[in-house]
Design a protein around this motif. Sequence first.
Motif, short mmCIF file in Angstrom:
data_model
loop_
_atom_site.label_atom_id
_atom_site.label_comp_id
_atom_site.label_asym_id
_atom_site.label_seq_id
_atom_site.Cartn_x
_atom_site.Cartn_y
_atom_site.Cartn_z
N VAL A 109 -4.17 -13.19 2.95
CA VAL A 109 -3.56 -11.89 3.16
C VAL A 109 -2.39 -12.11 1.63
CG1 VAL A 109 -1.63 -10.62 4.89
CG2 VAL A 109 -3.39 -11.16 5.76
N SER A 110 -1.73 -13.18 1.84
CA SER A 110 -1.06 -13.84 0.28
C SER A 110 -1.76 -13.03 -0.53
CB SER A 110 0.04 -14.39 0.53
OG SER A 110 0.86 -15.24 -0.67
N SER A 111 -2.47 -13.75 -1.31
CA SER A 111 -3.12 -13.42 -2.39
C SER A 111 -3.22 -12.00 -2.66
CB SER A 111 -4.67 -14.32 -2.36
OG SER A 111 -5.16 -14.28 -3.76
N SER A 112 -4.05 -11.22 -1.23
CA SER A 112 -4.24 -9.77 -1.77
C SER A 112 -3.54 -8.98 -1.94
CB SER A 112 -4.81 -9.56 -0.17
OG SER A 112 -5.56 -8.91 0.00
N LEU A 113 -2.41 -9.51 -0.97
CA LEU A 113 -1.40 -8.43 -1.07
C LEU A 113 -0.19 -8.79 -2.62
CD1 LEU A 113 0.84 -6.04 0.44
CD2 LEU A 113 1.96 -8.49 1.29
N THR A 114 -0.20 -9.54 -2.62
CA THR A 114 0.53 -9.73 -4.18
C THR A 114 -0.53 -9.09 -6.13
OG1 THR A 114 1.25 -11.96 -3.84
CG2 THR A 114 0.86 -12.52 -5.74
N SER A 115 -1.85 -9.25 -4.72
CA SER A 115 -2.63 -8.60 -6.27
C SER A 115 -2.25 -7.29 -5.80
CB SER A 115 -4.67 -9.03 -5.72
OG SER A 115 -4.86 -10.35 -6.03
N ARG A 116 -2.50 -6.08 -4.99
CA ARG A 116 -2.53 -4.64 -4.42
C ARG A 116 -1.10 -4.71 -4.87
NH1 ARG A 116 -2.84 -1.80 0.85
NH2 ARG A 116 -2.40 -0.30 -0.68
N VAL A 117 0.03 -4.87 -4.62
CA VAL A 117 2.07 -5.08 -5.09
C VAL A 117 0.88 -6.02 -6.69
CG1 VAL A 117 3.61 -5.84 -5.90
CG2 VAL A 117 3.18 -5.91 -3.45
N GLN A 118 0.97 -5.89 -7.61
CA GLN A 118 0.82 -6.00 -9.14
C GLN A 118 0.17 -5.26 -9.84
OE1 GLN A 118 -0.20 -10.11 -9.76
NE2 GLN A 118 1.45 -11.10 -10.24
N GLU A 119 -1.09 -4.78 -8.82
CA GLU A 119 -1.76 -3.37 -9.55
C GLU A 119 -1.53 -1.96 -9.60
OE1 GLU A 119 -4.56 -4.24 -12.04
OE2 GLU A 119 -3.60 -6.12 -11.79
N GLN A 120 -1.25 -2.14 -7.64
CA GLN A 120 -0.96 -0.54 -7.69
C GLN A 120 0.80 0.06 -6.90
OE1 GLN A 120 -2.69 -0.96 -3.91
NE2 GLN A 120 -4.14 -0.77 -4.48
N TYR A 121 1.48 -1.23 -7.19
CA TYR A 121 2.82 -0.75 -7.27
C TYR A 121 4.05 0.60 -8.05
CZ TYR A 121 8.32 -0.25 -6.67
OH TYR A 121 9.37 -0.73 -6.32
N ALA A 122 3.98 1.24 -7.80
CA ALA A 122 4.49 3.00 -9.22
C ALA A 122 3.60 2.80 -9.35
CB ALA A 122 5.68 1.76 -10.05
N VAL A 123 2.07 2.82 -9.25
CA VAL A 123 1.62 3.30 -10.29
C VAL A 123 0.93 4.71 -9.41
CG1 VAL A 123 -1.40 3.67 -10.93
CG2 VAL A 123 0.90 1.39 -10.84
N PRO A 124 0.85 6.12 -10.26
CA PRO A 124 0.46 7.57 -9.97
C PRO A 124 -0.73 7.47 -8.78
CG PRO A 124 0.88 7.82 -11.72
CD PRO A 124 1.03 5.65 -11.27
N GLY A 125 -0.25 7.76 -7.59
CA GLY A 125 -1.33 7.87 -6.33
C GLY A 125 -1.55 7.12 -5.42
N TYR A 126 -0.64 6.38 -5.53
CA TYR A 126 -0.55 5.26 -5.53
C TYR A 126 1.20 5.05 -3.92
CZ TYR A 126 -4.59 2.93 -6.50
OH TYR A 126 -6.06 2.54 -6.54
N GLU A 127 2.07 6.44 -3.84
CA GLU A 127 2.68 6.52 -3.73
C GLU A 127 3.44 6.02 -2.71
OE1 GLU A 127 1.10 8.81 -5.40
OE2 GLU A 127 2.10 9.02 -6.97
N ASP A 128 2.18 6.06 -1.58
CA ASP A 128 2.86 5.93 -0.32
C ASP A 128 2.49 3.97 -0.05
OD1 ASP A 128 2.73 8.27 1.14
OD2 ASP A 128 0.70 8.04 1.44
N PHE A 129 2.14 3.54 -1.16
CA PHE A 129 2.03 2.02 -0.93
C PHE A 129 3.66 2.09 -1.02
CE2 PHE A 129 1.10 -2.31 -3.46
CZ PHE A 129 0.54 -2.54 -2.28
N THR A 130 3.84 2.44 -2.83
CA THR A 130 4.96 1.77 -3.54
C THR A 130 6.13 1.71 -2.13
OG1 THR A 130 4.13 3.20 -5.13
CG2 THR A 130 6.20 2.22 -4.89
#
Length: 120
Positions: free
Chosen positions: A21-42
């Motif tokens: 879970v930690s590895s998966s979440l780290t990958s998502r943070v690194q790939e999707q944070y503040a990226v257009p289309g991922y506003e809810d995740f951010t």
Amino acid sequence: IGEVAVGVLGAVYQVRAVEEVSSSLTSRVQEQYAVPGYEDFTTAIDYVQYQLQCCGVSSSVDWSMSRWKLETLGGPELQVPLTCCSLHRAEDAHINPDPVNVTLCQSHSLLDRQLARQHQ
């Protein structure tokens, strides 16, 4: 003996699950944070960082290889998102972050950033 074996297996798989879970979440943070289309995740990451007073999944180092940092999505002067900083308390602080000490929080020094988190 069976109960001990089940207990040991449960502990081993729990550690593996947390690491996954930690590895998966780290990958998502690194790939999707503040990226257009991922506003809810951010917004969710900002909310968690503010509420738990944390930075990244494991540490602020998680941001160093993120698209947010590499593509300067937060601006070239930011080392970590403002929600990593100690913020002035407000209901929407994760949406409109107002750091207590933005200079210390955005220092290139990991130690300075850690000190900024400790001194609220």
